[in-house]
Design a protein around this motif. Structure first.
Motif, PDB file in Angstrom:
ATOM      1  N   ILE A   1      67.103  -4.721  99.175  1.00 12.39           N
ATOM      2  CA  ILE A   1      68.157  -5.312  99.996  1.00 12.39           C
ATOM      3  C   ILE A   1      67.518  -6.136 101.116  1.00 12.39           C
ATOM      4  O   ILE A   1      66.328  -5.993 101.399  1.00 12.39           O
ATOM      5  CB  ILE A   1      69.081  -4.232 100.600  1.00 12.39           C
ATOM      6  CG1 ILE A   1      68.327  -3.383 101.642  1.00 12.39           C
ATOM      7  CG2 ILE A   1      69.666  -3.336  99.507  1.00 12.39           C
ATOM      8  CD1 ILE A   1      69.228  -2.416 102.405  1.00 12.39           C
ATOM      9  N   PRO A   2      68.294  -7.017 101.751  1.00 11.95           N
ATOM     10  CA  PRO A   2      67.742  -7.754 102.903  1.00 11.95           C
ATOM     11  C   PRO A   2      67.368  -6.796 104.028  1.00 11.95           C
ATOM     12  O   PRO A   2      67.986  -5.736 104.195  1.00 11.95           O
ATOM     13  CB  PRO A   2      68.891  -8.674 103.329  1.00 11.95           C
ATOM     14  CG  PRO A   2      69.855  -8.674 102.199  1.00 11.95           C
ATOM     15  CD  PRO A   2      69.702  -7.369 101.499  1.00 11.95           C
TER      16      PRO A   2
ATOM     17  N   VAL B   1      75.246  -5.138 107.547  1.00  9.00           N
ATOM     18  CA  VAL B   1      74.048  -4.744 108.286  1.00  9.00           C
ATOM     19  C   VAL B   1      72.932  -5.776 108.160  1.00  9.00           C
ATOM     20  O   VAL B   1      71.809  -5.537 108.602  1.00  9.00           O
ATOM     21  CB  VAL B   1      73.545  -3.357 107.822  1.00  9.00           C
ATOM     22  CG1 VAL B   1      74.604  -2.294 108.079  1.00  9.00           C
ATOM     23  CG2 VAL B   1      73.160  -3.364 106.336  1.00  9.00           C
ATOM     24  N   SER B   2      73.234  -6.922 107.560  1.00 12.24           N
ATOM     25  CA  SER B   2      72.197  -7.949 107.375  1.00 12.24           C
ATOM     26  C   SER B   2      72.768  -9.348 107.602  1.00 12.24           C
ATOM     27  O   SER B   2      72.572  -9.949 108.656  1.00 12.24           O
ATOM     28  CB  SER B   2      71.564  -7.823 105.996  1.00 12.24           C
ATOM     29  OG  SER B   2      72.549  -7.862 104.964  1.00 12.24           O
TER      30      SER B   2
ATOM     31  N   GLY C   1      68.667 -12.326 106.563  1.00 11.15           N
ATOM     32  CA  GLY C   1      69.923 -11.623 106.331  1.00 11.15           C
ATOM     33  C   GLY C   1      70.457 -11.718 104.915  1.00 11.15           C
ATOM     34  O   GLY C   1      71.413 -11.022 104.570  1.00 11.15           O
ATOM     35  N   VAL C   2      69.854 -12.564 104.073  1.00  9.70           N
ATOM     36  CA  VAL C   2      70.313 -12.769 102.700  1.00  9.70           C
ATOM     37  C   VAL C   2      69.091 -12.912 101.811  1.00  9.70           C
ATOM     38  O   VAL C   2      68.091 -13.514 102.212  1.00  9.70           O
ATOM     39  CB  VAL C   2      71.188 -14.037 102.591  1.00  9.70           C
ATOM     40  CG1 VAL C   2      71.588 -14.313 101.148  1.00  9.70           C
ATOM     41  CG2 VAL C   2      72.428 -13.927 103.466  1.00  9.70           C
ATOM     42  N   ILE C   3      69.179 -12.370 100.602  1.00  7.78           N
ATOM     43  CA  ILE C   3      68.109 -12.584  99.629  1.00  7.78           C
ATOM     44  C   ILE C   3      68.445 -13.832  98.822  1.00  7.78           C
ATOM     45  O   ILE C   3      69.313 -13.817  97.947  1.00  7.78           O
ATOM     46  CB  ILE C   3      67.943 -11.366  98.700  1.00  7.78           C
ATOM     47  CG1 ILE C   3      67.530 -10.130  99.512  1.00  7.78           C
ATOM     48  CG2 ILE C   3      66.906 -11.656  97.614  1.00  7.78           C
ATOM     49  CD1 ILE C   3      67.369  -8.865  98.681  1.00  7.78           C
ATOM     50  N   GLU C   4      67.764 -14.931  99.154  1.00  3.21           N
ATOM     51  CA  GLU C   4      67.896 -16.178  98.407  1.00  3.21           C
ATOM     52  C   GLU C   4      66.671 -17.036  98.695  1.00  3.21           C
ATOM     53  O   GLU C   4      66.034 -16.893  99.742  1.00  3.21           O
ATOM     54  CB  GLU C   4      69.189 -16.914  98.767  1.00  3.21           C
ATOM     55  CG  GLU C   4      69.272 -17.422 100.169  1.00  3.21           C
ATOM     56  CD  GLU C   4      70.574 -18.145 100.466  1.00  3.21           C
ATOM     57  OE1 GLU C   4      71.581 -17.889  99.773  1.00  3.21           O
ATOM     58  OE2 GLU C   4      70.583 -18.968 101.395  1.00  3.21           O
TER      59      GLU C   4
ATOM     60  N   ALA D   1      61.333 -13.417 103.849  1.00  4.57           N
ATOM     61  CA  ALA D   1      61.210 -12.247 102.978  1.00  4.57           C
ATOM     62  C   ALA D   1      61.204 -10.981 103.828  1.00  4.57           C
ATOM     63  O   ALA D   1      60.207 -10.258 103.922  1.00  4.57           O
ATOM     64  CB  ALA D   1      59.960 -12.348 102.130  1.00  4.57           C
ATOM     65  N   ASP D   2      62.335 -10.743 104.483  1.00  8.41           N
ATOM     66  CA  ASP D   2      62.589  -9.481 105.181  1.00  8.41           C
ATOM     67  C   ASP D   2      63.347  -8.612 104.195  1.00  8.41           C
ATOM     68  O   ASP D   2      64.525  -8.883 103.886  1.00  8.41           O
ATOM     69  CB  ASP D   2      63.427  -9.716 106.436  1.00  8.41           C
ATOM     70  CG  ASP D   2      62.692 -10.474 107.517  1.00  8.41           C
ATOM     71  OD1 ASP D   2      61.488 -10.758 107.344  1.00  8.41           O
ATOM     72  OD2 ASP D   2      63.323 -10.798 108.544  1.00  8.41           O
TER      73      ASP D   2
END
Length: 380
Positions: free
Chosen positions: A51-52, A333-334, A347-350, A355-356
């Motif tokens: 997850i982010p 939460v992100s 805050g988003v995986i894209e 890359a947090d």
């Protein structure tokens, strides 16, 4: 310059609106690619969620490390590092450390203590001691006579990104019910009824004298400096109207459904406490975060005083409120807190985002944080 690359495969990747089984490529601190399927190369996530990194906008947790007992002060840098370690291992990669501005009567802390903690945060960021990305959130107790004096200690401080306007005087907002106020403060301060009445009279008088001018002065200063403003414990439509006039962007911990609905309708980000979600209600007897979530009135969750509650609530709230999917809960939460304060790089995986990331396994309904990366570097 040497390029660094990390591949995470056999993961359940939580995107904005779906969970994708697949592979994630990290290159030079950013997300480079997302693909379905499993590859031979890379680190096997064993089917865990990725997850982010969590974005925390309001945690009071640092003070407890610095002042663990009355009259005890710990080394401020050591306090920051202890707090940071607990935050990072809870999956929080961006944290807004809340420091009080304006002292309550019962505070065992001074404005100089708050400045000392801010200096320790900033020095630790500069020296690369911390795992999470730290910013400062000023909790402005507008009823306090020294609020503006304390606020002035942060003039020109670029790490201050957020400020909340709050009034904890009896009969106000969080403690509109004097019975709830008495239960909380008489127990906390071990007061007699006579001493408590005198305490209330003094707090009310200070609120009447200071709150309005301090709200105006601080909100104006924050608008000029580009500091995101939050209201705190709004209870009525009138409170929300006042917040809108002051340029508020985040409604922290509204105490009633009425205030939450008015805030949401006005386009404010509605923030509630993750401990409220996990406990099933507010410790002050105010509106339940679960109730607001079920009515579509909850945008952002904050760990408040328990860092681990943030990731815990993200994986629990969907069990309590059927209409909330895992991607929607993770966004609370992100993505949502990041957007509320203008942090558009996380805050988003894209592809292209920082890359947090957090690797999570859920055991017996409890999320277990297995690995945390900030900008592609493992920090926990």
């Amino acid at each position: 310059m040497t390029m660094t690359e990390t591949i995470l495969t056999n993961a359940r990747i939580v995107l904005v609106d779906e969970v994708v089984p697949g592979t994630l490529v990290i290159r030079d601190g950013k997300i480079a690619d997302i693909a379905g399927g499993v590859t031979r190369a890379g680190e096997d996530m064993e089917g865990d969620f990725v997850i982010p990194g969590l974005v925390e906008l309001h945690t009071d947790h640092l003070e407890g490390h610095y002042a663990p007992r009355p009259k005890v002060r710990w080394n401020p840098i050591a306090s920051v590092l202890a707090h940071d370690a607990q935050v990072a291992t809870a999956g929080i990669t961006t944290v807004f450390d809340a420091l009080r501005v304006g002292m309550d009567f019962e505070a065992d802390l001074t404005m100089e203590d708050m400045r000392r903690l801010a200096d320790a945060i900033e020095d630790s960021v500069r020296e690369n001691r911390v795992r999470a990305d730290h910013f400062v959130h000023l909790r402005c107790e507008v009823s306090a006579p020294d609020c503006l004096e304390a606020f002035a200690l942060f003039d020109g401080d670029d790490r201050v990104k957020m400020a909340s306007l709050m009034d904890h005087a009896p009969g106000q907002r969080q403690f509109a019910s004097l019975d709830a106020y008495a239960m909380y403060y008489m127990g906390k301060l071990k007061m007699s009824e006579e001493a408590f009445r005198a305490y209330c009279d003094k707090r009310i008088a200070q609120s009447q004298e200071n709150s309005a001018p301090n709200r105006i002065a601080i909100s104006q200063a924050c608008r000029e400096r580009g500091i995101v403003l939050a209201s705190h414990d709004d209870a009525t439509v009138e409170h929300v109207s006042e917040a809108i006039e002051q340029g508020i962007r985040v409604a922290e911990f509204p105490t009633t459904q009425e205030a939450a609905a008015a805030s949401k309708n006005a386009g404010l980000g509605v923030l509630m406490g993750a401990p409220n979600v996990m406990r099933g209600g507010s410790h002050s007897g105010n509106v339940s975060a679960r109730q607001l979530a079920s009515e579509g009135l909850l945008d952002i969750l904050s760990s408040d005083y328990i860092p681990f509650s943030l990731i815990q609530s993200a994986f629990f709230i969907g069990e309590a409120v059927d209409s909330i999917s895992l991607p929607a809960a993770v966004a609370m939460v992100s993505k949502n807190p990041a957007e509320a304060v203008g942090l558009t790089d996380r805050g988003v995986i894209e592809p292209g985002r920082r890359a947090d990331l957090v690797r999570v396994r859920v055991d017996d309904h409890v999320p277990v944080v297995r690995t945390v990366w900030r900008e592609g570097r493992r920090v926990a």
